[in-house]
Design a protein around this motif. Structure first.
Motif, PDB file in Angstrom:
ATOM      1  N   GLY A   1       0.802  -1.214   0.000  1.00  0.00           N
ATOM      2  CA  GLY A   1       0.000   0.000   0.000  1.00  0.00           C
ATOM      3  C   GLY A   1       0.835   1.264   0.000  1.00  0.00           C
TER       4      GLY A   1
ATOM      5  N   ALA B   1       1.214   2.567  -3.439  1.00  0.00           N
ATOM      6  CA  ALA B   1      -0.075   2.686  -4.119  1.00  0.00           C
ATOM      7  C   ALA B   1      -0.010   3.681  -5.271  1.00  0.00           C
ATOM      8  CB  ALA B   1      -1.155   3.116  -3.127  1.00  0.00           C
TER       9      ALA B   1
ATOM     10  N   THR C   1     -12.471  -3.274   3.243  1.00  0.00           N
ATOM     11  CA  THR C   1     -11.931  -2.405   2.202  1.00  0.00           C
ATOM     12  C   THR C   1     -10.828  -1.513   2.752  1.00  0.00           C
ATOM     13  OG1 THR C   1     -13.994  -2.419   0.936  1.00  0.00           O
ATOM     14  CG2 THR C   1     -12.486  -0.599   0.526  1.00  0.00           C
TER      15      THR C   1
ATOM     16  N   ARG D   1      -7.048  -2.050   1.387  1.00  0.00           N
ATOM     17  CA  ARG D   1      -6.424  -0.966   0.630  1.00  0.00           C
ATOM     18  C   ARG D   1      -5.128  -0.510   1.288  1.00  0.00           C
ATOM     19  NH1 ARG D   1      -8.625   2.435  -3.097  1.00  0.00           N
ATOM     20  NH2 ARG D   1     -10.779   2.031  -2.413  1.00  0.00           N
TER      21      ARG D   1
ATOM     22  N   SER E   1      -8.536  -1.550  -3.527  1.00  0.00           N
ATOM     23  CA  SER E   1      -9.705  -2.075  -2.829  1.00  0.00           C
ATOM     24  C   SER E   1      -9.913  -3.518  -3.254  1.00  0.00           C
ATOM     25  CB  SER E   1     -10.950  -1.258  -3.184  1.00  0.00           C
ATOM     26  OG  SER E   1     -11.339  -1.507  -4.522  1.00  0.00           O
TER      27      SER E   1
END
Length: 295
Positions: free
Chosen positions: A118, A121, A208, A212, A218
């Motif tokens: 993450g 991301a 979620t 995430r 997600s």
């Protein structure tokens, strides 16, 4: 160690698949080398895996758009690190290149990279040195000193095992997130968010949020990406075997509503239609350049 190569006139493409171990953490490791290839713009497609490339023949030049990749503000780095993303990266494919490309399981990021996926991301391409630090830079230098694939893969395996041994406590992923990813992978991206949340005993919103933070996507985004990866692997397998892919049949088999739904996903993840992507990548596929963890 598996080898594959292809010739296009005087052009030579070589792909060597290594086995660095760490099953479940490293999905695939492929050494590549080409020379005499017509320079082109290559699309680095989204996948459910993190990408790590050690270039052995000068910096990799890339960008978020074709214009950036060809321009002065292109990203140029000898170690490429890519998080999970939902649009293609554009990479300049020069006349000659060499390197090793790894596909890493996103839930192994803490153990292999020292941070969750993450944290990367939507960063399609970043300098791997910024992520791997001094040890990564030293590994790159040592890889450059080697002359054979076997020695290079052995160095990589030693480095990765060291990363895992140093992570121990900090490498743990919440079991609900791990099981959610495994569930999505088993279903190849099919199923509903409510069904997944019920399976891991979390509310859809809580799942979620946790998912995430760990992966950068997600659950719904990860599911779409897994379904596309499965469909693409079938398309690639067909081309490798000399068959013309039946996109309508592939769409039905992979859980798409219809053929047009698959085409829309191809447009999102590749920037072009399935037919246009195949026209661009056919020679690379036939030479063995699309070996992923599933293929």
């Amino acid at each position: 160690m598996a080898h594959g190569s292809g010739w296009d006139g005087e052009a030579v493409r070589e792909f060597v698949r290594g086995a660095p171990g760490l099953s479940g953490l490293v999905v695939s490791a492929v050494g590549y080398r080409s020379r005499g290839v017509q320079p082109a713009l290559h699309r680095g497609l989204p996948s459910p895996f993190l990408t790590l490339i050690f270039s052995l023949d000068g910096p990799v030049t890339s960008g978020l758009t074709p214009e950036q990749a060809r321009g002065d503000d292109a990203v140029r780095t000898d170690i490429v690190m890519g998080g999970l993303h939902q649009r293609p990266a554009y990479v300049i494919q020069p006349e000659h290149e060499a390197g090793i490309q790894l596909a890493l399981h996103p839930l192994a990021a803490r153990r292999l990279l020292g941070l969750p996926a993450g944290a990367l991301a939507d960063q399609i391409v970043v300098s791997g040195t910024d992520v791997l630090g001094r040890r990564g830079a030293e590994l790159h230098e040592r890889l450059l000193e080697q002359t054979g694939w076997e020695a290079r893969f052995a160095l990589l395996a030693s480095y990765l095992r060291g990363q895992v041994s140093r992570s121990e406590e900090g490498g743990r992923v919440r079991p609900e997130v791990g099981e959610a990813w495994a569930w999505l992978a088993r279903h190849r991206g099919a199923g509903t968010l409510n069904g997944l949340a019920e399976h891991v005993a979390l509310s859809p919103r809580r799942l979620t949020t946790l998912f995430r933070a760990e992966t950068g996507l997600s659950p719904k985004q990860a599911a779409r990406l897994m379904r596309f990866e499965h469909a693409k692997s079938i398309v690639v397998r067909g081309v490798t075997e000399g068959a013309s892919p039946n996109l309508a049949r592939i769409a039905a088999d992979c859980g798409y509503y219809d053929h047009s739904h698959l085409v829309r996903d191809f447009h999102q993840y590749t920037g072009v239609s399935p037919t246009a992507w195949l026209a661009e990548e056919c020679r690379n596929i036939q030479a063995g350049g699309h070996r992923s963890g599933e293929q």
